[in-house]
Scaffold this active site. Structure first.
Site, PDB file in Angstrom:
ATOM      1  CG  LEU A 145      -2.097   0.967   1.235  1.00  0.00           C
ATOM      2  CD1 LEU A 145      -2.987   0.786   0.011  1.00  0.00           C
ATOM      3  CD2 LEU A 145      -2.913   0.814   2.519  1.00  0.00           C
ATOM      4  CG  ASN A 146       4.111   1.712   2.645  1.00  0.00           C
ATOM      5  OD1 ASN A 146       3.461   2.505   3.316  1.00  0.00           O
ATOM      6  ND2 ASN A 146       4.667   0.627   3.169  1.00  0.00           N
TER       7      ASN A 146
ATOM      8  NE  ARG B 272     -13.811   9.655   7.085  1.00  0.00           N
ATOM      9  CZ  ARG B 272     -14.430  10.076   5.976  1.00  0.00           C
ATOM     10  NH1 ARG B 272     -14.636  11.379   5.791  1.00  0.00           N
ATOM     11  NH2 ARG B 272     -14.840   9.211   5.056  1.00  0.00           N
TER      12      ARG B 272
ATOM     13  CG  ASN C 230      -6.517   0.640   7.271  1.00  0.00           C
ATOM     14  OD1 ASN C 230      -6.550   1.850   7.049  1.00  0.00           O
ATOM     15  ND2 ASN C 230      -7.600  -0.068   7.580  1.00  0.00           N
ATOM     16  CB  CYS C 231      -2.925   3.416   8.822  1.00  0.00           C
ATOM     17  SG  CYS C 231      -4.113   2.628   9.929  1.00  0.00           S
TER      18      CYS C 231
ATOM     19  CG  ASP D  76      -5.865   7.254   5.018  1.00  0.00           C
ATOM     20  OD1 ASP D  76      -5.280   6.520   5.843  1.00  0.00           O
ATOM     21  OD2 ASP D  76      -7.095   7.198   4.824  1.00  0.00           O
TER      22      ASP D  76
ATOM     23  CG  HIS E 286     -11.861   0.898   8.346  1.00  0.00           C
ATOM     24  ND1 HIS E 286     -10.721   0.827   7.574  1.00  0.00           N
ATOM     25  CD2 HIS E 286     -12.259   2.204   8.294  1.00  0.00           C
ATOM     26  CE1 HIS E 286     -10.444   2.023   7.068  1.00  0.00           C
ATOM     27  NE2 HIS E 286     -11.361   2.867   7.501  1.00  0.00           N
TER      28      HIS E 286
ATOM     29  NE  ARG F 269      -8.887   5.146   8.874  1.00  0.00           N
ATOM     30  CZ  ARG F 269      -8.119   5.473   7.839  1.00  0.00           C
ATOM     31  NH1 ARG F 269      -7.489   4.531   7.157  1.00  0.00           N
ATOM     32  NH2 ARG F 269      -7.973   6.730   7.482  1.00  0.00           N
TER      33      ARG F 269
END
Length: 344
Positions: free
Chosen positions: A160-161, A209, A263-264, A266, A308, A312
């Site tokens: 994901l990076n 968020r 995940n994470c 962002d 999820h 996070r």
């Protein structure tokens, strides 16, 4: 007379009371020095006070040095990353008002086809970089033979990076990071680029968020409270220098966590930008369609998966530990393009 003066000086020195300097009860050496002072007399007794004093100063020096090392480690996000997070916005004045789109995709070619056809038409898009990390499947032929705006970036491993790992320098300072299931109008892309050019150190996004040190909150908390601390990189514009900052050597543990949990990334980028700017991101008012939400079951994304929020929340705690601080800053303003709003 000289002998009488020496005798008076000796008498005076012997009459000076000798106080014991503060020592620790468990320091046997200092106790021994103090005991010898009580046993000795004259000038020698006064001079012996310097021994525990030197030890006391040495302990204070070691304590101060230890404290300095701890603070340096805790504030790694503030100081060790400062050089990498310096944004040079001088080139924006001569560059065209456009951006490079970086879209992360994985085995959703139907969406990717619609995505490419839509954003190719946008004047504010100079190039579309498709981040391809699928090691089992090749990009579709139609993607490889698209117009000159499309460029496929093939990575040798799946992570994901990779969405923040350019294999060649981006053509523009403005990077539009966006998911393959997110669609905004071309006018919105232009508005995002325009807002970025006015604040090139900030991240400009459409999906705000709210997060605290110990909890990641859903979008409706922003709606209810009118406050936010980050904008998601699934539809956000930021300076290309932050791509390099994401791969700072001191953030290796952060990237490893993102890779292992998928995940994470962002949240990590939001930490990096906020750590550099000490300010909240820019929330631009504009509509968008996200096919990755749970209401679109056929294309549900990571955010629709169970657990999820807990994942996070754990990321917030880990990233705060890595940076030595919680850099996210709360904002409560929404940017509205003045040329589109007639009612004040």
């Amino acid at each position: 007379s000289i002998l009488r003066k020496k005798e008076r000086m000796t008498t005076t020195l012997r009459a000076v009371p000798r106080g014991r300097p503060p020592v620790n009860d468990d320091d046997d050496d200092d106790d021994a020095c103090a005991s010898s002072d009580r046993e000795e007399g004259g000038v020698a007794g006064v001079a012996s006070q310097a021994v525990p004093l030197r030890k006391l100063l040495r302990r204070r020096y070691v304590g101060a040095l230890t404290l300095l090392c701890v603070l340096s480690t805790a504030l790694v996000g503030r100081f060790l990353l400062s050089e990498s997070l310096t944004v040079d916005s001088s080139a924006l004045e001569s560059s065209p008002p456009s951006c490079v789109v970086r879209v992360n995709t994985f085995r959703r070619n139907d969406l990717l086809s619609k995505f490419a056809a839509h954003y190719e038409r946008c004047e504010a898009v100079a190039e579309i970089t498709v981040v391809w990390s699928d090691q089992e499947n090749d990009p579709p032929k139609w993607l490889l033979h698209k117009k000159k705006k499309i460029r496929v970036e093939r990575h040798t491993f799946d992570s994901l990076n990779n969405r923040f790992r350019p294999l060649s320098p981006p053509l523009r300072e403005a990077i539009l990071s966006i998911d393959d299931d997110v669609f905004v109008s071309c006018s919105t892309v232009a508005a995002m680029v325009g807002a970025f050019r006015q604040a090139p150190r900030q991240m400009v996004g459409l999906a705000p968020r709210l997060a605290t040190r110990d909890r990641y909150l859903r979008w409706w908390h922003v709606w209810w409270n009118g406050r936010y601390t980050m904008v998601l990189s699934k539809v956000a514009v930021f300076h290309r220098d932050y791509l390099a900052a994401y791969f700072h050597p001191k953030l290796e543990r952060l990237r490893r966590h993102v890779h292992e949990h998928r995940n994470c990334e962002d949240i990590a980028m939001s930490f990096i930008v906020a750590n550099a700017t000490k300010a909240p991101p820019v929330w631009l008012k504009a509509p968008y369609t996200d096919y990755g939400q749970s209401v679109y079951r056929s294309h549900a994304g990571i955010s629709a998966q169970s657990g999820h929020i807990d994942i996070r929340t754990d990321c917030l705690a880990l990233f705060t530990d890595i940076f030595g601080t919680f850099p996210l800053v709360t904002g409560d303003h929404k940017l509205v393009p003045a040329t589109k709003e007639w009612f004040w």
